[in-house]
Design a protein around this motif. Structure first.
Motif, PDB file in Angstrom:
ATOM      1  N   LEU A 169      33.545 -12.809  25.015  1.00 54.21           N
ATOM      2  CA  LEU A 169      34.133 -14.110  25.313  1.00 54.21           C
ATOM      3  C   LEU A 169      34.876 -14.568  24.060  1.00 54.21           C
ATOM      4  N   ARG A 170      36.085 -15.069  24.244  1.00 59.00           N
ATOM      5  CA  ARG A 170      36.819 -15.618  23.102  1.00 59.00           C
ATOM      6  C   ARG A 170      36.161 -16.916  22.644  1.00 59.00           C
ATOM      7  N   ARG A 171      36.296 -17.194  21.364  1.00 58.49           N
ATOM      8  CA  ARG A 171      35.725 -18.413  20.770  1.00 58.49           C
ATOM      9  C   ARG A 171      36.159 -19.653  21.558  1.00 58.49           C
ATOM     10  N   GLU A 172      37.463 -19.743  21.883  1.00 57.82           N
ATOM     11  CA  GLU A 172      38.003 -20.898  22.600  1.00 57.82           C
ATOM     12  C   GLU A 172      37.374 -21.037  23.984  1.00 57.82           C
ATOM     13  N   GLU A 173      37.089 -19.897  24.622  1.00 55.42           N
ATOM     14  CA  GLU A 173      36.450 -19.939  25.942  1.00 55.42           C
ATOM     15  C   GLU A 173      35.025 -20.472  25.826  1.00 55.42           C
ATOM     16  N   GLY A 174      34.309 -20.037  24.808  1.00 56.60           N
ATOM     17  CA  GLY A 174      32.958 -20.541  24.583  1.00 56.60           C
ATOM     18  C   GLY A 174      32.963 -22.037  24.319  1.00 56.60           C
ATOM     19  N   MET A 175      33.911 -22.473  23.512  1.00 53.91           N
ATOM     20  CA  MET A 175      34.033 -23.907  23.235  1.00 53.91           C
ATOM     21  C   MET A 175      34.306 -24.678  24.521  1.00 53.91           C
ATOM     22  N   ASP A 176      35.202 -24.137  25.344  1.00 59.36           N
ATOM     23  CA  ASP A 176      35.585 -24.786  26.592  1.00 59.36           C
ATOM     24  C   ASP A 176      34.401 -24.876  27.553  1.00 59.36           C
ATOM     25  N   ILE A 177      33.654 -23.802  27.688  1.00 61.71           N
ATOM     26  CA  ILE A 177      32.521 -23.778  28.617  1.00 61.71           C
ATOM     27  C   ILE A 177      31.496 -24.852  28.258  1.00 61.71           C
ATOM     28  N   LEU A 178      31.194 -24.969  26.987  1.00 61.24           N
ATOM     29  CA  LEU A 178      30.169 -25.930  26.560  1.00 61.24           C
ATOM     30  C   LEU A 178      30.731 -27.311  26.256  1.00 61.24           C
ATOM     31  N   GLY A 179      32.050 -27.419  26.178  1.00 55.69           N
ATOM     32  CA  GLY A 179      32.654 -28.712  25.884  1.00 55.69           C
ATOM     33  C   GLY A 179      32.522 -29.113  24.428  1.00 55.69           C
ATOM     34  N   ILE A 180      32.452 -28.106  23.561  1.00 48.71           N
ATOM     35  CA  ILE A 180      32.419 -28.378  22.117  1.00 48.71           C
ATOM     36  C   ILE A 180      33.860 -28.344  21.646  1.00 48.71           C
ATOM     37  N   GLU A 181      34.356 -29.470  21.166  1.00 48.33           N
ATOM     38  CA  GLU A 181      35.783 -29.603  20.874  1.00 48.33           C
ATOM     39  C   GLU A 181      36.140 -29.283  19.434  1.00 48.33           C
ATOM     40  N   SER A 182      35.176 -29.201  18.563  1.00 46.37           N
ATOM     41  CA  SER A 182      35.429 -28.928  17.147  1.00 46.37           C
ATOM     42  C   SER A 182      35.130 -27.462  16.846  1.00 46.37           C
ATOM     43  N   GLY A 183      36.133 -26.772  16.278  1.00 42.66           N
ATOM     44  CA  GLY A 183      35.940 -25.372  15.899  1.00 42.66           C
ATOM     45  C   GLY A 183      34.797 -25.178  14.917  1.00 42.66           C
ATOM     46  N   PRO A 184      34.758 -25.947  13.824  1.00 42.30           N
ATOM     47  CA  PRO A 184      33.649 -25.795  12.880  1.00 42.30           C
ATOM     48  C   PRO A 184      32.285 -26.089  13.516  1.00 42.30           C
ATOM     49  N   ALA A 185      32.228 -27.075  14.405  1.00 41.72           N
ATOM     50  CA  ALA A 185      30.959 -27.383  15.084  1.00 41.72           C
ATOM     51  C   ALA A 185      30.547 -26.209  15.972  1.00 41.72           C
ATOM     52  N   PHE A 186      31.507 -25.592  16.635  1.00 44.36           N
ATOM     53  CA  PHE A 186      31.181 -24.444  17.489  1.00 44.36           C
ATOM     54  C   PHE A 186      30.731 -23.257  16.642  1.00 44.36           C
ATOM     55  N   ASP A 187      31.402 -23.036  15.522  1.00 47.57           N
ATOM     56  CA  ASP A 187      30.988 -21.938  14.639  1.00 47.57           C
ATOM     57  C   ASP A 187      29.557 -22.149  14.152  1.00 47.57           C
ATOM     58  N   SER A 188      29.210 -23.381  13.826  1.00 48.78           N
ATOM     59  CA  SER A 188      27.840 -23.704  13.414  1.00 48.78           C
ATOM     60  C   SER A 188      26.860 -23.478  14.564  1.00 48.78           C
ATOM     61  N   PHE A 189      27.274 -23.856  15.771  1.00 46.97           N
ATOM     62  CA  PHE A 189      26.466 -23.639  16.969  1.00 46.97           C
ATOM     63  C   PHE A 189      26.159 -22.151  17.146  1.00 46.97           C
ATOM     64  N   VAL A 190      27.197 -21.303  17.063  1.00 47.45           N
ATOM     65  CA  VAL A 190      27.014 -19.860  17.237  1.00 47.45           C
ATOM     66  C   VAL A 190      26.094 -19.319  16.150  1.00 47.45           C
ATOM     67  N   ALA A 191      26.347 -19.709  14.900  1.00 44.01           N
ATOM     68  CA  ALA A 191      25.527 -19.216  13.799  1.00 44.01           C
ATOM     69  C   ALA A 191      24.054 -19.626  13.972  1.00 44.01           C
ATOM     70  N   ALA A 192      23.824 -20.866  14.387  1.00 47.06           N
ATOM     71  CA  ALA A 192      22.452 -21.335  14.572  1.00 47.06           C
ATOM     72  C   ALA A 192      21.734 -20.568  15.684  1.00 47.06           C
ATOM     73  N   TRP A 193      22.416 -20.327  16.796  1.00 44.94           N
ATOM     74  CA  TRP A 193      21.792 -19.586  17.888  1.00 44.94           C
ATOM     75  C   TRP A 193      21.514 -18.140  17.489  1.00 44.94           C
ATOM     76  N   LEU A 194      22.456 -17.544  16.795  1.00 43.34           N
ATOM     77  CA  LEU A 194      22.247 -16.144  16.387  1.00 43.34           C
ATOM     78  C   LEU A 194      21.145 -16.039  15.350  1.00 43.34           C
ATOM     79  N   ALA A 195      21.067 -17.012  14.449  1.00 37.08           N
ATOM     80  CA  ALA A 195      19.990 -17.010  13.435  1.00 37.08           C
ATOM     81  C   ALA A 195      18.638 -17.175  14.120  1.00 37.08           C
ATOM     82  N   GLY A 196      18.591 -17.952  15.191  1.00 35.55           N
ATOM     83  CA  GLY A 196      17.347 -18.150  15.916  1.00 35.55           C
ATOM     84  C   GLY A 196      16.876 -16.906  16.643  1.00 35.55           C
ATOM     85  N   GLU A 197      17.777 -15.989  16.923  1.00 38.16           N
ATOM     86  CA  GLU A 197      17.415 -14.743  17.603  1.00 38.16           C
ATOM     87  C   GLU A 197      16.888 -13.695  16.635  1.00 38.16           C
ATOM     88  N   GLN A 198      17.156 -13.881  15.332  1.00 38.87           N
ATOM     89  CA  GLN A 198      16.760 -12.876  14.339  1.00 38.87           C
ATOM     90  C   GLN A 198      15.288 -12.950  14.025  1.00 38.87           C
TER      91      GLN A 198
END
Length: 153
Positions: free
Chosen positions: A124-153
């Motif tokens: 999924l492209r970054r923009e598509e992920g942002m669109d699906i969840l309604g996260i409008e800020s790129g940096p906020a979405f990047d933090s979201f992805v990093a937090a979820w991935l860190a939680g899986e480790q």
């Protein structure tokens, strides 16, 4: 028939039409990428109904959309963005969308962690992920992805 009886009668007899109209309204909002005027939609949907009957149907449509159920149904089919879905139900975040699913005992088609993983894996492209969840800020979405991935480790 009193006004209250007419309202109950129309909402009961036309419950399927109200649900269908709610899904159509949310899909049209998704296609146009904006929250549409529900009164105008109702006028187009029920042009032959008398004013009183049409008002009852539009009010029922507004209540159905406001319940969040048709919005969540369409959102989980990727037919409306998270941003529009949030606006339709008055949600402040994607977490509120998941609360509506929980509160209405609706199945969850995808979880936030799924979106993070799909973006990370390139499915999924970054923009598509942002669109699906309604996260409008790129940096906020990047933090979201990093937090979820860190939680899986």
């Amino acid at each position: 028939m009193s006004g209250d009886d007419l309202v109950r009668d129309q909402r009961t007899r036309r419950a399927g039409e109200i649900r269908s109209a709610a899904l159509a309204y949310v899909r049209e909002c998704g296609r146009q990428c904006q929250v549409l005027d529900i009164d105008e939609f109702g006028l187009r949907r029920w042009p032959r109904d008398r004013d009183e009957k049409r008002r009852i149907m539009i009010d029922a449509l507004r209540d159905a959309v406001g319940s969040g159920v048709p919005v969540m149904d369409v959102w989980q089919r990727f037919e409306v963005s998270g941003t529009i879905a949030r606006r339709l139900v008055g949600a402040s975040s994607y977490g509120d969308l998941y609360r509506i699913l929980r509160d209405n005992e609706m199945p969850v088609a995808f979880r936030p962690g799924d979106i993070a993983r799909w973006v990370h894996d390139g499915k999924l492209r970054r923009e598509e992920g942002m669109d699906i969840l309604g996260i409008e800020s790129g940096p906020a979405f990047d933090s979201f992805v990093a937090a979820w991935l860190a939680g899986e480790q």
